[in-house]
Design an enzyme around this catalytic site. Structure first.
Site, PDB file in Angstrom:
ATOM      1  N   THR A  90       0.995  -1.280   0.014  1.00  0.00           N
ATOM      2  CA  THR A  90      -0.016   0.035   0.079  1.00  0.00           C
ATOM      3  C   THR A  90       0.805   1.262   0.023  1.00  0.00           C
ATOM      4  O   THR A  90       1.932   1.274   0.329  1.00  0.00           O
ATOM      5  CB  THR A  90      -0.914   0.128   1.104  1.00  0.00           C
ATOM      6  OG1 THR A  90      -0.390   0.357   2.408  1.00  0.00           O
ATOM      7  CG2 THR A  90      -1.721  -1.275   1.410  1.00  0.00           C
ATOM      8  N   ASP A  91       0.293   2.414  -0.459  1.00  0.00           N
ATOM      9  CA  ASP A  91       1.002   3.884  -0.281  1.00  0.00           C
ATOM     10  C   ASP A  91       1.031   3.741   1.508  1.00  0.00           C
ATOM     11  O   ASP A  91       0.510   3.126   2.308  1.00  0.00           O
ATOM     12  CB  ASP A  91       0.299   4.640  -0.875  1.00  0.00           C
ATOM     13  CG  ASP A  91       0.917   5.808  -1.375  1.00  0.00           C
ATOM     14  OD1 ASP A  91       2.192   6.007  -0.689  1.00  0.00           O
ATOM     15  OD2 ASP A  91       0.870   6.477  -2.635  1.00  0.00           O
TER      16      ASP A  91
END
Length: 632
Positions: free
Chosen positions: A303-304
């Site tokens: 994920t970011d």
């Protein structure tokens, strides 16, 4: 005592992974699923003071939390970075299973100063921003650039590049455009393959001399509503009013074809599409349905940063970017990311969440094992358990920022400069050269290249740099010409982290525009504007004697081009719009939308051969770019 299979370099990666996986506790597996920020002391020692650590200290995260993936913020001298890396690996080697650290980095080879998206080059060789590489449309140069990144990263122990960023810049106001290859899917698709190949290095797949690429931001982070960025809640919506969702996927298809092994979904949530209106990192239809099942990707999805927990960033509380699922608890968000098909939580250091999910029965341990297998396999392929665990500080000093690599970066800066106007075009309007090759005739009454030693007034250029080429004066009235460097306009936001994101309007405020035009009307002026986004500058373009675009170039690089010691070879990687009204009325997902832009995509003038171009440089001559690959 027999050597464990996972420590035997002669064993196949799959056997080593399964042997190590069988030895791991749930807590150790959970630690592998988290990657967050880490800093170093300037002398190469570990930061042990919790007050100075951006999240938690390395010692706590490695020893107590079982983590072994970290994103280095900042840095230091090459020797100090290498020493620090080795200290980190020594600490990891002392844990029960001795799983080595994978060290990652945002881009650190250009001019960007946004700590959330890139790091200034420091000791590393300095190149134009990604936009500048796109302006040259040269796959071999991109491969050479990525190979340089690989060599310098390897020297200090960085094994994972949190790039390339292959979003398409179809919404001109978006603050992340500077890190992209521009607005064209074909151009970006062509260059991303070369980028990944350069980072991978010799061989067909990842190896001990490779740097892995985490390609971002799937499925394309460019079409932001009103150009706002989803780091912030007011920019969370990603929209496709022209129906071009698939257009933004094209570079990611090319990245997968080139062998990308890691992907990062963006923060934004799709609005008005068949997919759920939740952030891409939580979106099962996007990660499992589209990326894994439709496109066949079985690599790592990270994920970011900061989807699960709130965090302190530059003295401000940043809420978790849990767009569409803000109502969920951190535990529920973590469960949703795993269910969606994610493998790793970026910007987080909370393995206890995964432990609780497994021990409570909400997530089966077999689901965690699937992600652990992917993450361990990458470590083995990169040689981190074997010959590449430690680096040589002496070699780091020789490689990072070496004369050879700096020469390559300096040459790319010069080449990437894009000549938009040089006197009045003979036809009375900007020509539109075809990509990838072609030459635009020199304009009538061309101002560039400059010759002799004129009296020059400079603004935005260091007078000391200009003095090597011309006689610098402090009054425009006493000058033969002026050289003015500008940055793309933006609307300043509040302080802290948000201030680094240059968003909003693309035209100059009226008072500032009057100041600029006053100079342009008083003396023939060369304007060089740093395009981190497509600026709206019709009045400046009309009155400038010559106009150039830069994407990260030193004063020396610019002046070499202005005085004919190097040639501008760039072409615009996006259109320059004529007005903010045109921008506001546009479709955020549609490329090259204007039928009459100020300058079209692909525009770039060329110099005709002149005597001045053969004059000796006012300093040491640069060597020619090298194409031979030398591994550290």
């Amino acid at each position: 005592m027999n050597t464990p299979v996972y420590r035997d370099a002669a064993q196949p990666v799959e056997h080593r992974v399964e042997d190590l996986l069988a030895r791991m506790t749930v807590s150790e597996k959970a630690g592998l699923l988290f990657q967050t920020m880490i800093t170093m002391n300037a002398d190469g020692t570990l930061v042990d003071d919790p007050a100075q650590a951006p999240t938690a200290t390395a010692r706590r995260m490695i020893t107590d939390l079982g983590m072994n993936h970290f994103n280095l913020l900042g840095g230091g001298g090459p020797r100090q970075m290498a020493l620090w890396h080795n200290h980190l690996q020594e600490l990891a080697a002392q844990t029960r299973l001795g799983i080595p650290v994978t060290l990652s980095s945002d881009p650190r080879h250009s001019f960007t100063d946004n700590p959330g998206t890139a790091i200034m080059s420091g000791a590393f060789s300095q190149w134009p921003e990604t936009l500048g590489l796109a302006a040259l449309n040269d796959s071999e140069l991109v491969r050479r650039y990525a190979d340089t990144v690989r060599r310098e990263y390897l020297a200090v122990g960085i094994r994972l590049a949190l790039h390339p960023q292959i979003d398409l810049a179809t919404e001109p106001r978006w603050s992340r455009i500077v890190g992209t290859f521009g607005e064209d899917a074909e151009l970006t698709s062509r260059l991303v393959g070369a980028y990944i190949e350069g980072l991978r290095g010799p061989g067909d797949g990842l190896g001990a001399d490779s740097v892995s690429a985490m390609v971002k931001h799937f499925p394309g982070g460019g079409p932001q509503k009103d150009g706002e960025d989803p780091h912030f809640d007011y920019g969370r919506e990603q929209v496709y009013p022209a129906g071009h969702f698939d257009y933004h996927l094209r570079p990611f298809r090319a990245a997968l074809a080139a062998g990308a092994t890691q992907m990062m979904p963006y923060y934004g949530m799709p609005v008005g599409t068949p997919y759920d209106e939740v952030g891409f990192g939580f979106n099962k239809g996007i990660i499992t349905g589209l990326l894994r099942e439709e496109l066949g990707f079985d690599g790592i999805v990270c994920t970011d940063w900061g989807l699960v927990s709130d965090a302190e960033v530059l003295g401000q509380t940043m809420p978790a970017r849990a767009w569409g699922v803000e109502h969920l608890s951190p535990l529920e968000r973590a469960a949703m990311i795993l269910d969606a098909g994610g493998d790793q939580f970026g910007g987080e250091h909370a393995p206890e969440l995964v432990v609780e999910l497994v021990e409570s029965g909400r997530i089966p341990e077999s689901r965690v094992d699937t992600s652990v297998r992917r993450l361990l396999a990458e470590k083995f392929r990169l040689g981190l358990f074997d010959e590449r665990r430690y680096v040589d500080p002496d070699a780091a000093e020789e490689i990072v920022g070496s004369a050879e690599l700096r020469t390559l970066g300096d040459a790319a800066q010069r080449r990437s400069l894009t000549l938009l106007k040089n006197g009045e075009p003979a036809s009375g309007k900007a020509s539109e050269p075809a990509r990838p090759q072609g030459s635009t005739p020199q304009s009538a009454g061309a101002l560039l290249p400059l010759s002799g030693r004129p009296r020059v007034y400079v603004a935005g250029v260091q007078p000391e740099a200009a003095a090597r080429y011309a006689d610098v004066v402090t009054d425009p009235a006493a000058a033969d010409l002026a050289i003015l460097r500008l940055d793309t306009p933006f609307e300043p936001r509040t302080g802290g982290f948000e201030a680094f994101f240059h968003a909003g309007r693309l035209d100059f405020a009226p008072e500032r525009l009057r100041e600029i035009l006053s100079l342009l009307e008083s003396v023939p002026t060369v304007v060089a504007i740093h395009l981190e986004r497509p600026a709206v500058i019709p009045e400046i373009a009309e009155r400038a004697g010559a106009l150039l675009a830069s994407y990260g170039a030193s004063d020396a690089a610019l002046l070499d081009v202005l005085f004919g010691h190097a040639r501008p070879e760039g072409r615009l990687p996006f259109q320059l719009p004529r007005s903010m009204a045109e921008v506001a009325q546009g479709h955020p997902d549609l490329p090259q939308e204007s039928s009459s832009p100020l300058y079209p995509f692909g525009h770039g003038l060329r110099y005709s051969p002149t005597a001045s171009a053969a004059d000796p440089l006012p300093g040491p001559a640069e060597s020619s770019p090298q194409t031979d690959r030398t591994d550290p």
